[in-house]
Design a protein around this motif. Structure first.
Motif, PDB file in Angstrom:
ATOM      1  N   SER A 133     -22.650  29.490   1.051  1.00  0.00           N
ATOM      2  CA  SER A 133     -22.470  30.748   0.526  1.00  0.00           C
ATOM      3  C   SER A 133     -22.758  31.774   1.709  1.00  0.00           C
ATOM      4  CB  SER A 133     -23.103  30.953  -0.529  1.00  0.00           C
ATOM      5  OG  SER A 133     -22.856  30.228  -1.790  1.00  0.00           O
ATOM      6  N   ASP A 183     -15.729  30.549  -3.908  1.00  0.00           N
ATOM      7  CA  ASP A 183     -17.028  29.906  -3.852  1.00  0.00           C
ATOM      8  C   ASP A 183     -17.228  29.376  -5.068  1.00  0.00           C
ATOM      9  OD1 ASP A 183     -19.538  29.113  -3.201  1.00  0.00           O
ATOM     10  OD2 ASP A 183     -20.467  30.774  -2.366  1.00  0.00           O
ATOM     11  N   GLU A 184     -17.113  28.030  -5.138  1.00  0.00           N
ATOM     12  CA  GLU A 184     -17.478  27.174  -6.290  1.00  0.00           C
ATOM     13  C   GLU A 184     -16.750  28.023  -7.595  1.00  0.00           C
ATOM     14  OE1 GLU A 184     -21.190  25.596  -7.031  1.00  0.00           O
ATOM     15  OE2 GLU A 184     -21.933  25.548  -4.567  1.00  0.00           O
ATOM     16  N   GLN A 218     -20.066  33.420  -5.046  1.00  0.00           N
ATOM     17  CA  GLN A 218     -20.501  32.371  -6.219  1.00  0.00           C
ATOM     18  C   GLN A 218     -21.261  33.101  -7.211  1.00  0.00           C
ATOM     19  OE1 GLN A 218     -23.391  29.688  -4.172  1.00  0.00           O
ATOM     20  NE2 GLN A 218     -23.222  28.253  -5.866  1.00  0.00           N
ATOM     21  N   GLY A 224     -27.477  29.130  -4.738  1.00  0.00           N
ATOM     22  CA  GLY A 224     -27.058  28.882  -6.217  1.00  0.00           C
ATOM     23  C   GLY A 224     -27.750  27.612  -6.753  1.00  0.00           C
TER      24      GLY A 224
HETATM   25 MG   LIG Z   1     -23.664  28.653  -2.519  1.00  0.00          MG
END
Ligand SMILES: [Mg+2]
Ligand SMILES: Nc1ncnc2c1ncn2[C@@H]1O[C@H](COP(=O)(O)OP(=O)(O)OP(=O)(O)O)[C@@H](O)[C@H]1O
Ligand SMILES: Nc1ncnc2c1ncn2[C@@H]1O[C@H](COP(=O)(O)OP(=O)(O)OP(=O)(O)O)[C@@H](O)[C@H]1O
Ligand SMILES: [Mg+2]
Lengths: 415, 254, 352, 415, 254
Positions: free
Chosen positions: B44, B167-168, B86, E145
Motif C-alpha cells: 500500500s 489495492d485489495e 485499500q 491494513g
Molecule cells: Mg495494504
C-alpha cells in the motif's frame, strides 16, 4: 431492500401520496431536516407571545428582521468555514474593520456609497485571503490564527476610528439598508417574481428528469410546495405591509424592511453555490474527509482559502448592515457577543463544528432563534443579571428541541 | 516495449522507519501486474507513492519512459493513473453518486449536471453486480463493507485512466461480485490499459495476472511473468523473500 | 460641588408634580449602558429611578444594554413596541444614540439624554455630570496628594479606561488638562500611559504590574476608576508600595472608599447619582404626564450647534476627610463601609 | 522492519547512545514533542529581552508566573474537555462564578478561607456536572450548551456580586496565593524533594522492567534527565530567590511565588491521571474514536461528564487565583479574553480541537506563551490599538514556530 | 443442547429501510457457526445487533436459554460476547497495546500496569504470526491494513469470552496469517467456546465451520450443518436465497 439501483426501474412518477408517505416516514425515522429548528422557533414565539402580547404586533415582527440581520449574515458566511471543520473567531471584528472602512470612505473621504461598499467588501476579501492562506499554507490551527486576528482586528478598528471616537454615517443609501422599508407594492412584486421563478425552475427540472426517465417530483407535489411558499411569503408581506407607525401622519412605517430581500437573495445565492456547483460539492467533501478529497484531486488549500474569503466577505456585508443600523461605526462594532452569537446561530441551526455538515438555511433559522430570543428578552424588562441567565436558559431550550430530535435519529441508526 | 509506469530505486521512510528499500517496479499497457506480499510488506505504501499521496525519499518515477514529478494526487490523476486505495477514501457525508464523481463532476455551465451523473453512476454500478443498494442517493456512511468497496471500484473505473491500480479490491466482496471485479480487471487490460492488482488471494492472482511482483519486507523480491512461476513459488517468495534462484540474497535482488 | 445646580432637580420635579391629575400617564423607558464599566448603573441609578417612578405612579421599564450596541437598539425598539412615551437613554456612543433618538422622535416619543450627551441627537433634555470635569478633579486630586507627599519630580502612570469607551476619552481629556502643564514644566515626569480594555480589572492588574516593572520609580497613579485603582493597589501592595504611591479613582465604591480609609488610595470622585437620577426622573415623569418641564440650563451640542435644555450636576472629589460626605448622602451605608478593620478608620474619618 | 514485536527480543538495555540517536531521529522525523513550544518561548523571550531590558529582570520573571497562573490553570482543565473533542466556552465565567462564591463566603459571610475555597470548588464541580450531563445525556453540541452557560454565568456573577459592586477580599491566606512567595529555603527543599522523587520513580520503573526483561531506560539516560530537571529547577529557584524588592529593608520580595508549586502539583497530578490511569486512557480513546471506545465497553457519557467536572473545577481554582490576584471579585472576573486566551493556550501548546490529542503540559507551555506575550506587551507602552495588533501578530508568530514543525512531521507521514 | 446465544424473529430498520426481517439465529458452544450472505445481506447489521451497537426493533435475544436485554456493548461484554467488527473500531490515536486492552486495562492499584499489558499483547500477537510490526508501541494509525486487522482479532481473543464473533476477520490478511486465524477459530471452538465466523470465502467456511447460516436480503434463508450441504448449494443460497428444498419460499423460511 429488493429495489435496484437503476434509476430507470424505480417508480416512473411517484404519486403524491408516496411522496407524503416517504416524508412522514423520514420524519418518523428521525431525518427531520429543518423541522426541529422551525418547531423551536414556534415554541419560542408562543412563549414570548403569551408572556408579552406586544411580541405579536406587526411592528415587532418587522423589528425582528432588522435586529437579527447582521448576526444572520455573518453566520451565513461562517457556515462555509465551519463546513470545512475550521472556525473563524475574527469574523465579528472583521465586520467591524469593514464597517470602519465603509465609514471612513463615506464620512471622512466623502466618497459615494457604492465605492464605500465596494471598498468594505474588498477589505473582507483581503482579510479572508490572508487568513485562509495562513491556515492552509502554514497549517496553523484556524482557532489560533483567527484568535490572533480577533486581537489584531480589534486593534485595527481602534486605529481606524482613531481611539474611541465615533464615525457617524449620514449617507442616505447606507442608512436605508437597515432603517427603511420597501414600498408595499414592491414587496408584492418581488414576492410574485420569486414564487414564479421557483415554480418555473421546479417544473423545468421535473420535465427534464422525466424526459430522461429519472425519478421526478409529481406536479401535485410541486404545486403544494409552490402554494406553501406563496402562502407563507404572502402572509409575511401582508403583515409587513401593514402600517406600524405610532403616528402615521408624521412618518409612514409600512413595507418589507430592505434587509429582508437582501438576506433572501444571499440565502438563495449561497445555497445555490453549496448545492448546485462543484465548488460547493468540494466544500462538503473536504469537510467530510479531507484526505479523500485530496485523493480525488481537489485542491484542499484553495478550498480553505475560498471558504475564508466567503466568510470574511459576508462579515463585511454584516458589518455594513450593522453600521447602517447604528448609523455609525465605533471601536466596538462587531465586538461584544456578535461572534459567539453568529457561531451559535450556525450551530443551533444544525451546522457541525467538525465539518461536512451544514446548510446556509440553518444559519438563517439559527439567526432567527437568536434574534427572537434577543427581541423577546428585550420585552421582558428583567434586570441585567436575570436577563443574562434567562437568555442562556432560553437558548438552551431552543437548542434542546433540535438536539432531542437528532438524538432520536441517531438511535435509529441515521445521522 | 517501454513500461507505461516505471519506478526505479524507490526509498521511503516514515520518520526513523524505512518502509521501502530501493524498490524497482514496472507496469505495462495491456497487462495485469499483480503486486503481492505479506501484511506490512509495503504494497500500500508503494501504491501511495505512485499516487502522489506520499512523497518519495529518493528514486526515479518514469511515466511513458519520461521522468516525471508526482507531488500530489492531482499530478497522478493528470497522468491518467486511477487508484482504488485499500482504505477506500470515501466521504461518508456524501452519497454514492457524489462520491463517484468527486473531483470530476459533470457540469452544464456552472451548474452540476446531476441527471447525467446519476445515469452514469447507475450504469457503472449495475455492471459490478451491485444488487442490494437501495438507492444511489444513499449516503456512503450507511453502506455495508462490500457496498463501500464497490463504490470505490466504480469510482476508479468510471474514468478512462491509462493505469488502474486496485489495492485489495475484492477483500470485502461476495462471491459473485469478486468474479465480476476480476472479469473487469481482465477486460480493462485487454482494452489496452495497464492494471495493477494487489491481492492476498493466489487463485485470483493466477487467474487474471500477466506478471507478478513480490514485495518482501519493503524490498522487491522478484518481478516475473505469471506463466514462469508456480503457486508454491510465489507463496515462498512472499513468506521468505526467496524461492530457488528467484528473490533476494542478503537483501539484494538477484 | 453642591452649588446652584442642586436646585435644578427640585425645579424640574416641581414642574412635573404641579399638575398631577393622574391623567392617562404614559410610560417611561430607560436604557442603561452596561453593568461592568461601573457599578453605579445597576446598583444606584436603577434603584433611584425605580423609586422615583414608583412614587409618581408612572409605568416604567428599565433595561441594561450590557455594553452591546446592537442590544441597545434592540431594547429601544422593544420599548417603543411596548408603548413607551418617554425614552431616557444613556448612549453607548453618539451614533447608536442618534439612531435610537431619531427613531423615537419619529414615533412621537419624547427623549432624554441621561448622563451622556448624544451629539447631533436632538434629545429634548440632557441631565448629566460633566465627564471632563470628573477627569479634571482626578487630575487635581492626584496633584494634591503628591503635593501632600512632597513628591519631587514624580513619575506619573496613567491607567486609562476602556479604549472603546468615549467617556474614558473625556476623563482622560480632563486629567491630562491638569497633568500636561506639569509635564511640560518638568514638575512631573510622564510615565507609562495605557488603556485597559473593557475596564477589565484583571487586565488592569497585569498592565499596571508591567508598568511598574518597566518603570519601577512610579510615584503616582492616575487610575480612571476605583476598580482600576484597586487593581493598581493590589500590585503596589505586593511590592509594599501601597500608601506610598497615591492612586486616584472614581465612583466612590465601597471598595474605593475603604482603600481611601486604609490610606492606599488618595481620592475618588463622587457623583451624587441620586441627584442626577432625581433630576432625570422628574423630567421624565413630567413628560410622561404630557407636560413640558423646563430645565435650568442649556448645553451646546458641538456637532449640531443646537442648545439642549440641560440639568448639569457637579461631581465631587472625595479624600480621607470627605468620605463622610458620601455616607451622609446615603450613597453607601456605614454598615457596608465600616466592616471589621475599617471600624476604627471610620471613626478616625469622622463617619457616624 | 525486521525487528519483531516480542519485547523480549529487543535490545535488553539500549545504550544511552542509542537513546540519544533515537531521539535525534525522532526530532528529524518531525516528532518533536514539546520542543517547538519551548523554542517558541525562547524566541519570544529573546525578542522582548532585546526590545525591553526590563523584561529580563528577575522581578519580571516572578511576575510572569502570577500573571499567567489563572489562564494556565483554566487551560489545564480545558485540555480534558478538548481531548474529547468538546469545548467549554463557559470556563471563563465559571471561574468568575466560583470566585464570587469564594468572595461571598469570605467577605459577606465571614467564613474561614478553607470553607470558602471548598465552596468555590464545589461550585465548580456542580457546574461541571450540570454541563456535562446536558451535553452527554441530551446530546446538545457542547458549543451551544456552554454558550448558553456563558451567558447564564455572566448573569449569575452579576447577581452574586449584586449588580456591579465589587467584593473586596481581605483574607490573608487567599491573598497570599497570588501575591506572596515561599520562604527561599522552602523553595530549595521542595525542589530537592521533587527531584529526588522523580529520580526514585524512574529508577524503580527501570529496575522493574529490567526484572521482566522488557526494554528499559539505561541508568545514564535517567541520570541525564534527573540532572536536567535539577539544573532547570535549580536555576529557576535561584533566580526567584534573589531579592526583587525595591527597598529590601522595608519588605523582602524573594522566593518562589506560591502559585508556582500549586501549578506544578496540578501539572503532576493531572498528567498522572491522563497517562497512568485507566480513566486517562479512556479519555484519549473517546476523543480518538468515540464509537470504538463505546464498543470497548467504555461509558462515554460518564467520561464526558467527568471531563466537564474536571474542567469546571480547574476553572474554580483559576477563579480563586484571579480573585487573589485582584484582591477582589467583580462582574468581569473570568470575563473578557480569559476564555479565548485559555483555549488559545491549550491549542497553541498542541491540543487538538478535534479531540484525542493533547497533554496538560501543553496547556502550561501555551499558558506561558500567552503570559509572556501579555507581560512583554505590557512593557512596550503601545497605544491600545497598536497593542492589540502587535499582540495578535506575536501570537501568530509563536504559533507558527510550532505549526511549521508539525507541518514537517505531516510531510514525513507522521502525525 | 440449548444454544448459548439465540435470536428469534429479529427485525431491524434504519429509518424507512428495513434491513433485517424476522431473523432467527442460534449459536452453540464448541461449534463454529459460519454466517454467510451476499454484500449488503445484513450480516454486519445482525452482528451489531448482537453486540448491542444497534437496538433491535423487535424479536427475542436469548443467552444461555434466558431472555436478556442488550442495550449497549457493555451488556454484550458482560455476557461474555467478544466481537471483531468489520470496520475494526480501533482508536487511531492509541498504540497497539493500548488498543488491545481498551476498556479492560490491567491495573496495579490505581495505576496502569503497562508491563503486564505489554507482555500479554506481545504474546498474543506472536501467536497470530505478526512479523512485520516494528514495535507494539506503534500507533495504530500507522499500521498496514492487515496489521490493523490482526490487532483487532488479537484484542478479541485476548479475553476469554464465551462467544467470539469475527466479521470477515481474514479479509485483509496474507496467506500465512489467514491460516493462523482459521486455526485459531477452530482451536477456540475446540476449547468449548462458541465462534461465529463471517466470511465470503467458501473454502475457509467449509474448512472450519460446523454450521452455516445464510442471510439473503435480510432474511435467514437457512441454518444447516456444514456436513449436510455442498459448496454449490451454499453459493446458490447466498445468491438466490434458495437451493432445492432449502431456503426461502416467497420470503418465508421453510
Ligand atoms: Mg495494504
Ligand atoms: N505512517 C506510517 N508511519 C510509520 N509506519 C508506517 C506508516 N505507514 C505504514 N507504516 C508501516 O509500513 C509497513 C508497510 O505498510 P503497508 O501499508 O504498505 O503494508 P501492506 O503491504 O499494504 O500490508 P497489507 O497487506 O497488510 O495491507 C508496515 O509495517 C506499517 O506498519
Ligand atoms: N445506518 C444505515 N442506514 C441505512 N441503511 C443501512 C445502514 N447500515 C446498513 N444499511 C444497509 O443495510 C444493508 C445491510 O448492511 P450490512 O452491513 O449488514 O451488510 P453485510 O451483510 O455485512 O454486507 P458486507 O458483506 O458487504 O459486509 C445494506 O444494504 C446497507 O446499505
Ligand atoms: Mg458486513
Amino acid at each position: 431492500m429488493t429495489a435496484t439501483i437503476s434509476p430507470k426501474r424505480t417508480h416512473e412518477s411517484p404519486s403524491i401520496r408516496t411522496n407524503v408517505r416517504g416524508y412522514a416516514e423520514r420524519v418518523r425515522g428521525g431525518d427531520m431536516g429543518a423541522l426541529p429548528a422551525v418547531f423551536g422557533i414556534v415554541v419560542l414565539c408562543t412563549i414570548f407571545a403569551i408572556l408579552r402580547p406586544a411580541f405579536l404586533t406587526n411592528g415587532n415582527f418587522a423589528n425582528l428582521f432588522t435586529q437579527g440581520a447582521a448576526v444572520t449574515v455573518i453566520a451565513m458566511g461562517l457556515v462555509f468555514v465551519l463546513l470545512l471543520g475550521e472556525i473563524d473567531l475574527s469574523a465579528g471584528f472583521a465586520s467591524g474593520v469593514c464597517a470602519a472602512v465603509l465609514a471612513i470612505m463615506l464620512s471622512n473621504q466623502g466618497l459615494p456609497w457604492y465605492v464605500a461598499v465596494g471598498a468594505a467588501i474588498l477589505t473582507g476579501v483581503v482579510i479572508g485571503t490572508t487568513l485562509g492562506s495562513i491556515v492552509a499554507k502554514l497549517g496553523i490551527p484556524s482557532f489560533v490564527v483567527t484568535l490572533a486576528a480577533f486581537l489584531a482586528f480589534q486593534g485595527l478598528v481602534l486605529l481606524l476610528v482613531q481611539g474611541g471616537t465615533i464615525i457617524a454615517i449620514r449617507d442616505e443609501t447606507i442608512l436605508a439598508i437597515a432603517n427603511k422599508n420597501l414600498p408595499p407594492v414592491l414587496g408584492w412584486i418581488l414576492l410574485a417574481v420569486g414564487v414564479a421563478a421557483y415554480a418555473g425552475l421546479q417544473l423545468l427540472r421535473a420535465r427534464k428528469r422525466a424526459a430522461r426517465s429519472l425519478t421526478f417530483d409529481p406536479i401535485s407535489l410541486i404545486a403544494i410546495r409552490v402554494a406553501a411558499l406563496a402562502l407563507l411569503g404572502g402572509l409575511a408581506v401582508y403583515f409587513l405591509n401593514l402600517e406600524r407607525s405610532r403616528n402615521a401622519a408624521v412618518v409612514s412605517l409600512a413595507g418589507v424592511p430592505i434587509v429582508v430581500p437582501i438576506i433572501v437573495v444571499l440565502l438563495v445565492v449561497l445555497t445555490f453555490v453549496l448545492r448546485r456547483t462543484a465548488f460547493g460539492r468540494h466544500l462538503y467533501a473536504v469537510g467530510g474527509n479531507a484526505e479523500a478529497a485530496r485523493r480525488a484531486g481537489i485542491n484542499v488549500d484553495r478550498m480553505k482559502i475560498s471558504a475564508f474569503v466567503i466568510c470574511s466577505s459576508m462579515a463585511a456585508v454584516g458589518g455594513i448592515m450593522a453600521a447602517s443600523r447604528a448609523s455609525s461605526v465605533d471601536p466596538n462594532t462587531g465586538g461584544s457577543n456578535v461572534l459567539l452569537y453568529a457561531v451559535g446561530a450556525a450551530v443551533i441551526g444544525g451546522t457541525s463544528l467538525f465539518g461536512g455538515k451544514g446548510r446556509v438555511l440553518d444559519a438563517v433559522l439559527g439567526g432567527a432563534v437568536v434574534a427572537i430570543i434577543e427581541n423577546g428578552m428585550g420585552l421582558m424588562g428583567y434586570s441585567a443579571g436575570i436577563k443574562f441567565m434567562v437568555t442562556g436558559s432560553v437558548l438552551l431550550l431552543a437548542a434542546m428541541v433540535d438536539a432531542l430530535s437528532r438524538k432520536r435519529a441517531a438511535a435509529t441508526g441515521l445521522r | 516495449m517501454t513500461p507505461v509506469l516505471e519506478l526505479r530505486g524507490i526509498d521511503k521512510s516514515f520518520g526513523p522507519v524505512q518502509v521501502l528499500h530501493d524498490v524497482d517496479f514496472s507496469v505495462h499497457l495491456g497487462e495485469v501486474t499483480a503486486l503481492v506480499g505479506d501484511n506490512g510488506a509495503g504494497k500500500s505504501t508503494l501504491v501511495k507513492c505512485v499516487g502522489g499521496i506520499y512523497p518519495i525519499d529518493s528514486g526515479d518515477y518514469l511515466f511513458d519512459g519520461k521522468a516525471v514529478q508526482v507531488h500530489s494526487p492531482r499530478d497522478a490523476g493528470a497522468l491518467g493513473i486511477e487508484i482504488v486505495y485499500q482504505d477506500l477514501a470515501l466521504c461518508d457525508n456524501l452519497d454514492i453518486v457524489q462520491n463517484m464523481f468527486l473531483g470530476r463532476e459533470q457540469k452544464r455551465g456552472l451548474v452540476l449536471d446531476e441527471d447525467t451523473m446519476e445515469e452514469m453512476a447507475a450504469r457503472t454500478l449495475e455492471s459490478l453486480s451491485v444488487r442490494t443498494v437501495k438507492s444511489i442517493r444513499q449516503l456512503v456512511a450507511s453502506l455495508s463493507g462490500g457496498q463501500r468497496q464497490t463504490v470505490a471500484i466504480a469510482k476508479a473505473v468510471l474514468w478512462n485512466g491509462k493505469v488502474v491500480i486496485l489495492d485489495e479490491p475484492t477483500a470485502a466482496l461476495g462471491v459473485a461480485q469478486t468474479a465480476q471485479v476480476l472479469e473487469l480487471v481482465r477486460r480493462l487490460a485487454d482494452q489496452g490499459l495497464a492494471v495493477v492488482l494487489i491481492s492476498h488471494n493466489m487463485n485470483d492472482v493466477f487467474a487474471v495476472s500477466d506478471r507478478i511482483a513480490t514485495l518482501y519486507l519493503g524490498r522487491m523480491a522478484a518481478q516475473v511473468k505469471t506463466s514462469d512461476v508456480t503457486h508454491a513459488q510465489v507463496v515462498e517468495l512472499i513468506t521468505s523473500g526467496r524461492s530457488g534462484d528467484l528473490g533476494l540474497t542478503n537483501g539484494v535482488t538477484v | 460641588g453642591d452649588g446652584a445646580t442642586t436646585a435644578a432637580p427640585s425645579d424640574a420635579a416641581s414642574s412635573g408634580s404641579a399638575s398631577a391629575p393622574a391623567a392617562v400617564a404614559g410610560k417611561v423607558g430607560v436604557i442603561l449602558p452596561d453593568s461592568k464599566s461601573s457599578a453605579r448603573w445597576e446598583t444606584a441609578d436603577r434603584k433611584y429611578l425605580e423609586e422615583a417612578f414608583k412614587a409618581a405612579g408612572v409605568a416604567y421599564d428599565i433595561q441594561n444594554a450590557q455594553g452591546d450596541k446592537t442590544q441597545f437598539q434592540t431594547i429601544a425598539d422593544q420599548m417603543i413596541t411596548n408603548g413607551a412615551t418617554v425614552l431616557m437613554i444613556v448612549n453607548l456612543d453618539s451614533g447608536t444614540g442618534k439612531a435610537v433618538l431619531d427613531k423615537a422622535k419619529a414615533q412621537g416619543v419624547a427623549t432624554i439624554d441621561y448622563d451622556r450627551l448624544t451629539l447631533n441627537g436632538g434629545a429634548s433634555y440632557y441631565v448629566s455630570f460633566d465627564n471632563t470635569k470628573v477627569g479634571t478633579l482626578q487630575g487635581e486630586g492626584l496633584v494634591k496628594c503628591l503635593t501632600d507627599k512632597k513628591a519631587d519630580k514624580p513619575i506619573i502612570a496613567e491607567l486609562n479606561g476602556s479604549p472603546t469607551d468615549n467617556n474614558a476619552t473625556l476623563f482622560k481629556n480632563g486629567y491630562d488638562g491638569v497633568l500636561k502643564p506639569k509635564y511640560d514644566s518638568k514638575e512631573y515626569v510622564a510615565g507609562p500611559d495605557q488603556s485597559v480594555p473593557d475596564w477589565d480589572n484583571a487586565q488592569a492588574g497585569t498592565i499596571f504590574e508591567q508598568m511598574l516593572t518597566e518603570q519601577p520609580k512610579i510615584a503616582g497613579v492616575l487610575a480612571a476608576n476605583d476598580g482600576l485603582g484597586n487593581a493598581a493597589i493590589a500590585v503596589l501592595k505586593k511590592n509594599s508600595l501601597n500608601g506610598k504611591v497615591p492612586v486616584t479613582g472614581q465612583d466612590a465604591t465601597v471598595q474605593g472608599l475603604q482603600n481611601i480609609l486604609a490610606g492606599d488610595q488618595c481620592m475618588t470622585v463622587y457623583k451624587a447619582i441620586k441627584k442626577e437620577a432625581d433630576a432625570a426622573s422628574a423630567l421624565a415623569i413630567g413628560l410622561a404626564k404630557g407636560e413640558k418641564p423646563t430645565a435650568p440650563a442649556t448645553v451646546k451640542d458641538t456637532e449640531s450647534g443646537a442648545d439642549v435644555p440641560a440639568v448639569l450636576l457637579d461631581p465631587q472629589p472625595i479624600f480621607f476627610d470627605s468620605v463622610k460626605d458620601v455616607v451622609a448622602d446615603g450613597f453607601v451605608t456605614k454598615d457596608e463601609l465600616c466592616t471589621g478593620e475599617f471600624a476604627a478608620k471610620c471613626t478616625e474619618a469622622g463617619i457616624q
